[in-house]
Design a protein around this motif. Structure first.
Motif, PDB file in Angstrom:
ATOM      1  N   ASN A  35     -11.714  13.068  -8.630  1.00 23.37           N
ATOM      2  CA  ASN A  35     -10.465  13.446  -9.280  1.00 23.37           C
ATOM      3  C   ASN A  35      -9.713  14.533  -8.498  1.00 23.37           C
ATOM      4  N   PHE A  36      -9.906  14.559  -7.181  1.00 19.02           N
ATOM      5  CA  PHE A  36      -9.158  15.468  -6.319  1.00 19.02           C
ATOM      6  C   PHE A  36      -7.666  15.158  -6.433  1.00 19.02           C
ATOM      7  N   ALA A  37      -6.852  16.199  -6.482  1.00 20.34           N
ATOM      8  CA  ALA A  37      -5.397  16.016  -6.548  1.00 20.34           C
ATOM      9  C   ALA A  37      -4.718  17.198  -5.874  1.00 20.34           C
ATOM     10  N   TYR A  38      -3.484  16.994  -5.473  1.00 18.47           N
ATOM     11  CA  TYR A  38      -2.722  18.088  -4.885  1.00 18.47           C
ATOM     12  C   TYR A  38      -1.227  17.842  -5.076  1.00 18.47           C
ATOM     13  N   THR A  39      -0.479  18.894  -5.011  1.00 13.16           N
ATOM     14  CA  THR A  39       0.978  18.859  -4.937  1.00 13.16           C
ATOM     15  C   THR A  39       1.383  19.927  -3.943  1.00 13.16           C
ATOM     16  N   TYR A  40       2.582  19.829  -3.420  1.00 14.82           N
ATOM     17  CA  TYR A  40       3.051  20.887  -2.542  1.00 14.82           C
ATOM     18  C   TYR A  40       4.543  21.116  -2.705  1.00 14.82           C
ATOM     19  N   THR A  41       4.952  22.311  -2.361  1.00 13.25           N
ATOM     20  CA  THR A  41       6.363  22.657  -2.312  1.00 13.25           C
ATOM     21  C   THR A  41       6.634  23.317  -0.973  1.00 13.25           C
ATOM     22  N   ILE A  42       7.798  23.054  -0.434  1.00 17.14           N
ATOM     23  CA  ILE A  42       8.193  23.690   0.815  1.00 17.14           C
ATOM     24  C   ILE A  42       8.765  25.056   0.465  1.00 17.14           C
ATOM     25  N   ARG A  43       8.147  26.101   0.994  1.00 17.38           N
ATOM     26  CA  ARG A  43       8.588  27.469   0.710  1.00 17.38           C
ATOM     27  C   ARG A  43       9.618  27.963   1.705  1.00 17.38           C
ATOM     28  N   GLN A  44       9.446  27.607   2.960  1.00 20.04           N
ATOM     29  CA  GLN A  44      10.362  28.052   4.007  1.00 20.04           C
ATOM     30  C   GLN A  44      10.441  26.975   5.080  1.00 20.04           C
ATOM     31  N   GLY A  45      11.520  27.010   5.813  1.00 20.85           N
ATOM     32  CA  GLY A  45      11.671  26.130   6.958  1.00 20.85           C
ATOM     33  C   GLY A  45      12.738  26.691   7.869  1.00 20.85           C
ATOM     34  N   ASP A  46      12.616  26.444   9.138  1.00 20.75           N
ATOM     35  CA  ASP A  46      13.657  26.960  10.023  1.00 20.75           C
ATOM     36  C   ASP A  46      14.825  25.970  10.061  1.00 20.75           C
ATOM     37  N   PRO A  47      16.026  26.464  10.303  1.00 26.83           N
ATOM     38  CA  PRO A  47      17.209  25.603  10.282  1.00 26.83           C
ATOM     39  C   PRO A  47      17.169  24.469  11.308  1.00 26.83           C
ATOM     40  N   LYS A  48      16.402  24.617  12.380  1.00 27.27           N
ATOM     41  CA  LYS A  48      16.306  23.574  13.404  1.00 27.27           C
ATOM     42  C   LYS A  48      15.385  22.442  12.966  1.00 27.27           C
ATOM     43  N   GLY A  49      14.636  22.642  11.886  1.00 26.34           N
ATOM     44  CA  GLY A  49      13.729  21.611  11.406  1.00 26.34           C
ATOM     45  C   GLY A  49      12.481  21.467  12.241  1.00 26.34           C
ATOM     46  N   SER A  50      12.021  22.578  12.861  1.00 26.07           N
ATOM     47  CA  SER A  50      10.839  22.476  13.723  1.00 26.07           C
ATOM     48  C   SER A  50       9.642  23.263  13.200  1.00 26.07           C
ATOM     49  N   ALA A  51       9.798  23.942  12.071  1.00 27.76           N
ATOM     50  CA  ALA A  51       8.686  24.690  11.469  1.00 27.76           C
ATOM     51  C   ALA A  51       8.928  24.791   9.971  1.00 27.76           C
ATOM     52  N   ALA A  52       7.849  24.848   9.220  1.00 30.13           N
ATOM     53  CA  ALA A  52       7.951  24.975   7.767  1.00 30.13           C
ATOM     54  C   ALA A  52       6.681  25.602   7.220  1.00 30.13           C
ATOM     55  N   GLU A  53       6.811  26.157   6.031  1.00 25.23           N
ATOM     56  CA  GLU A  53       5.667  26.717   5.312  1.00 25.23           C
ATOM     57  C   GLU A  53       5.608  26.034   3.958  1.00 25.23           C
ATOM     58  N   VAL A  54       4.424  25.550   3.603  1.00 25.15           N
ATOM     59  CA  VAL A  54       4.267  24.895   2.310  1.00 25.15           C
ATOM     60  C   VAL A  54       3.224  25.615   1.477  1.00 25.15           C
ATOM     61  N   ALA A  55       3.429  25.567   0.171  1.00 24.01           N
ATOM     62  CA  ALA A  55       2.430  26.027  -0.790  1.00 24.01           C
ATOM     63  C   ALA A  55       1.748  24.767  -1.312  1.00 24.01           C
ATOM     64  N   LEU A  56       0.481  24.628  -1.001  1.00 24.21           N
ATOM     65  CA  LEU A  56      -0.288  23.439  -1.352  1.00 24.21           C
ATOM     66  C   LEU A  56      -1.186  23.785  -2.539  1.00 24.21           C
ATOM     67  N   ASN A  57      -0.907  23.197  -3.689  1.00 26.23           N
ATOM     68  CA  ASN A  57      -1.711  23.421  -4.885  1.00 26.23           C
ATOM     69  C   ASN A  57      -2.755  22.310  -4.962  1.00 26.23           C
ATOM     70  N   VAL A  58      -4.028  22.690  -4.884  1.00 29.82           N
ATOM     71  CA  VAL A  58      -5.131  21.732  -4.817  1.00 29.82           C
ATOM     72  C   VAL A  58      -5.957  21.833  -6.094  1.00 29.82           C
ATOM     73  N   GLU A  59      -6.398  20.682  -6.604  1.00 30.33           N
ATOM     74  CA  GLU A  59      -7.206  20.644  -7.824  1.00 30.33           C
ATOM     75  C   GLU A  59      -8.487  19.847  -7.594  1.00 30.33           C
ATOM     76  N   ASN A  60      -9.563  20.327  -8.201  1.00 28.01           N
ATOM     77  CA  ASN A  60     -10.842  19.624  -8.212  1.00 28.01           C
ATOM     78  C   ASN A  60     -11.363  19.335  -6.807  1.00 28.01           C
ATOM     79  N   PHE A  61     -11.702  20.380  -6.107  1.00 32.47           N
ATOM     80  CA  PHE A  61     -12.173  20.244  -4.732  1.00 32.47           C
ATOM     81  C   PHE A  61     -13.371  21.150  -4.503  1.00 32.47           C
ATOM     82  N   PHE A  62     -14.111  20.845  -3.454  1.00 33.76           N
ATOM     83  CA  PHE A  62     -15.317  21.586  -3.093  1.00 33.76           C
ATOM     84  C   PHE A  62     -14.930  22.703  -2.137  1.00 33.76           C
ATOM     85  N   VAL A  63     -15.390  23.898  -2.435  1.00 30.98           N
ATOM     86  CA  VAL A  63     -15.024  25.051  -1.613  1.00 30.98           C
ATOM     87  C   VAL A  63     -16.263  25.805  -1.158  1.00 30.98           C
TER      88      VAL A  63
END
Length: 160
Positions: A82-110
């Motif tokens: 039952n592993f699941a995830y969602t993500y949102t893009i938090r930042q990105g450069d205007p040239k479209g060559s870099a981005a930062e995402v917040a990855l929300n992960v559920e039910n995983f082994f750590v």
């Protein structure tokens, strides 16, 4: 003067929407990179996850693999599916060559403590950096992905 202000008021929202850096990074290739990395990394298929990382990131995946013990492997085999995830893009450069995402992960082994057995984690958020290399997006690791303490669910926070 009133016409100038009216024109500015009309164009400002258009400019703001048109320059939204989150839209710059959004593409099927971007989604595919985030999806493939998340599924493989958080299901401990590190040899597959490396394909979605920069070459410099490989050492961190090798380090993660070196920390897995025999007991951890047995636990991983018995994980619920039952592993699941969602993500949102938090930042990105205007040239479209870099981005930062917040990855929300559920039910995983750590494995988050050296010398201690791994465990199933219900929910955590990780911040990932992505860079575009040619036409391909890759996850750029400067260390092992860490849980974002600011995004940690209330039920998991430790009282200080």
């Amino acid at each position: 003067m009133k016409k100038l202000l009216a024109l500015c008021a009309l164009l400002l929202p258009t400019l703001l929407v048109g320059c939204d850096v989150r839209k710059v990074a959004f593409s099927p290739e971007f989604d595919g990179c985030v999806d493939s990395f998340a599924v493989n990394f958080f299901n401990w298929r590190l040899d597959h996850a490396v394909k979605f990382c920069t070459p410099e990131s490989e050492k961190w995946l090798k380090f993660a693999a070196s920390q897995v013990q025999r007991n951890d492997i047995e636990q991983m085999k018995n994980l619920p599916d039952n592993f699941a995830y969602t993500y949102t893009i938090r930042q990105g450069d205007p040239k479209g060559s870099a981005a930062e995402v917040a990855l929300n992960v559920e039910n995983f082994f750590v494995l988050d403590s050296i010398g201690k057995p791994g465990r199933v984690k219900n929910n955590a958020t990780y911040i990932l950096q992505l860079v575009k290399q040619g036409k391909t997006w890759k996850v750029k690791l400067n260390g092992l992905p860490r849980m974002d303490k600011n995004q940690q669910p209330e039920s998991d926070k430790v009282e200080q």
